[in-house]
Design a protein around this motif. Sequence first.
Motif, PDB file in Angstrom:
ATOM      1  N   MET A 196      99.887  35.183  63.999  1.00  0.00           N
ATOM      2  CA  MET A 196     100.129  35.044  62.562  1.00  0.00           C
ATOM      3  C   MET A 196     101.641  35.011  62.410  1.00  0.00           C
ATOM      4  O   MET A 196     102.315  36.015  62.668  1.00  0.00           O
ATOM      5  N   HIS A 197     102.207  33.868  61.994  1.00  0.00           N
ATOM      6  CA  HIS A 197     103.656  33.712  62.138  1.00  0.00           C
ATOM      7  C   HIS A 197     104.272  32.949  60.977  1.00  0.00           C
ATOM      8  O   HIS A 197     103.587  32.303  60.171  1.00  0.00           O
ATOM      9  N   ARG A 198     105.600  32.997  60.934  1.00  0.00           N
ATOM     10  CA  ARG A 198     106.379  32.212  59.994  1.00  0.00           C
ATOM     11  C   ARG A 198     107.771  32.021  60.566  1.00  0.00           C
ATOM     12  O   ARG A 198     108.119  32.611  61.593  1.00  0.00           O
ATOM     13  N   GLN A 225     109.972  31.567  65.599  1.00  0.00           N
ATOM     14  CA  GLN A 225     108.759  32.007  64.935  1.00  0.00           C
ATOM     15  C   GLN A 225     108.614  33.518  65.124  1.00  0.00           C
ATOM     16  O   GLN A 225     108.835  34.038  66.224  1.00  0.00           O
ATOM     17  N   SER A 248     106.001  30.516  54.457  1.00  0.00           N
ATOM     18  CA  SER A 248     104.671  31.097  54.299  1.00  0.00           C
ATOM     19  C   SER A 248     104.093  31.423  55.662  1.00  0.00           C
ATOM     20  O   SER A 248     104.496  30.861  56.688  1.00  0.00           O
ATOM     21  N   TRP A 249     103.139  32.344  55.668  1.00  0.00           N
ATOM     22  CA  TRP A 249     102.477  32.719  56.906  1.00  0.00           C
ATOM     23  C   TRP A 249     101.512  31.629  57.349  1.00  0.00           C
ATOM     24  O   TRP A 249     100.866  30.996  56.528  1.00  0.00           O
ATOM     25  N   ARG A 250     101.442  31.449  58.667  1.00  0.00           N
ATOM     26  CA  ARG A 250     100.519  30.477  59.243  1.00  0.00           C
ATOM     27  C   ARG A 250      99.714  31.180  60.338  1.00  0.00           C
ATOM     28  O   ARG A 250     100.271  31.915  61.157  1.00  0.00           O
ATOM     29  N   SER A 251      98.423  30.939  60.325  1.00  0.00           N
ATOM     30  CA  SER A 251      97.554  31.519  61.336  1.00  0.00           C
ATOM     31  C   SER A 251      97.219  30.460  62.379  1.00  0.00           C
ATOM     32  O   SER A 251      96.828  29.336  62.041  1.00  0.00           O
ATOM     33  N   GLY A 252      97.378  30.798  63.646  1.00  0.00           N
ATOM     34  CA  GLY A 252      97.081  29.837  64.709  1.00  0.00           C
ATOM     35  C   GLY A 252      97.004  30.523  66.049  1.00  0.00           C
ATOM     36  O   GLY A 252      96.923  31.755  66.139  1.00  0.00           O
TER      37      GLY A 252
END
Length: 519
Positions: A69-71, A199, A247-251
């Motif tokens: 979970m990163h930004r 990140q 914004s946060w991105r889930s990957g």
Amino acid sequence: MLTHNELLRLEWTRFLRPARLIALVTAALMVLALGLLYAFGNHASCSGPCPVDPTGPDGTAVSDQFAFMHRDLPREGGITVRMTSMTGTITYPPPHHDQIVPGLVPWAKAGIIIKDGVRQGSSYAALMVTGEHGVRMQYDYDRDIAGSSANGGSVSERAPVWLRLTRAGDTVTGYESSDGERWVEVAAVKLAGLSDTAQVGMFATSPGDLTLRPVGGLGGVTEQVRFTQAAGSFDHIALEGAAAGGSWRSGTVGEMNATDWEKFHQASGAVEKDGTVTVTGVGDIAPAATSGGRPVEGMLSGLSLALLIVLVVAVRFARDGSGGRQPGDGAPLTRAVFVARAVVVGAVTFVTGLLAVGIAIPVGVAILKSNGVPVVGLSALTGARVVIGVSAALALTAVLALALGAVLRRRLLAVLVAVSAVVVPYAVSTVPLLSDGLAQWLLRVTPAAGFAVQQTLVEHPQVTAHYAPSAGYFPLPWWAGVAVLCAYTAAALAVALRRLPRSGERAGAPAEALVGEPA
């Protein structure tokens, strides 16, 4: 009295008998033939190109797979979180994995990370909680720094842990705290060339747990990996210096959600609920163990037979044409003659090994690659160390056998002692079920320890693998193993020289006769 050069030439001539030359050629061919047989006998089992491990910043193979979970994070900034829990799942036993239990493997990991993008193998620094090794700061795959001892032990023994990573250019600093007020610095590390925009975020990963099962009695072991999964829950997430409007991105880094467990029970990834982020993942962030491919040591499977031949040749050469304690064989074996023979047998064995190993390894590697089999990469310096080192170890064992042949009364006894001290321990190390016990001990205290010089795999405490000689891991570092072999050889030489007479100590014998008649 013959000069040293004349003595060397004489012993060189004596050594060059057809039987000895045939024996050494046979030894070299054993290494070549069995090494090439190993290479030709291995083929890729993949339908298409086999997957290749990613490579880290230093070019070595690594494991890099985790949920993220990163930004974005600029050159100055950081992240602070409270990790409230860490849970996991383990499946038992292979091959059907029909028992599923809650639990964490020792090196399951969850925490915060700053990474140079989401490409596998890119540079990173991470502060994490582990299954059984407390809080750790790890970076660039093979670097591991323990946190405070207060946070050691199992996860169940720790209260929620606060974690913080800050970035100042290429420097990343990790801190831990038990209450979010009093912080302890774990480490500050430099990630050379870290991008202006990295990140940052929370991650979780869990390496497979290794199970060894015997196959065919003492003849083999299969390695089976149990599926495991870990999840970390985080709240009180605070960012400093985060890019405006980000914004946060889930990957994930690497592929996930391919197993039945992930498809039908618990998917890997990140979810947010009521201010708490839970990240669930599989895989590892660490150096690759044997999964990086076949080690080049596989091309040296004929070394045991070559050793046996070399030892017999050296023992027989020790008293060839010299009487010593065996009347009627000729003139006594003197110190000068013995030294000349040691130089000759050592040099000839070294060259023999250099030719055999120097051909077997590069040709075998080329064959494996043409068969689609990945091979553990090694630098030119390591490759040279293996070729030269194995040849030197062969030469040292030959000189050791020569000394035993000079000291002991009977050739057969000398051969048995040499074989028991070198060939047997080395051969035992290839038997998988003995490698974790007897072979580990033998390869520390016998002259066979010197063949650790062939090892190219590196043991990492934070990587789960079968660390045994049969898998390519020797119990001593290569330099320590060579030191053990050198100590045995030096001791045997000292005893032999002490017990042998000087050239002029036997009255009435011409100096030339003390050398022995040339072959």
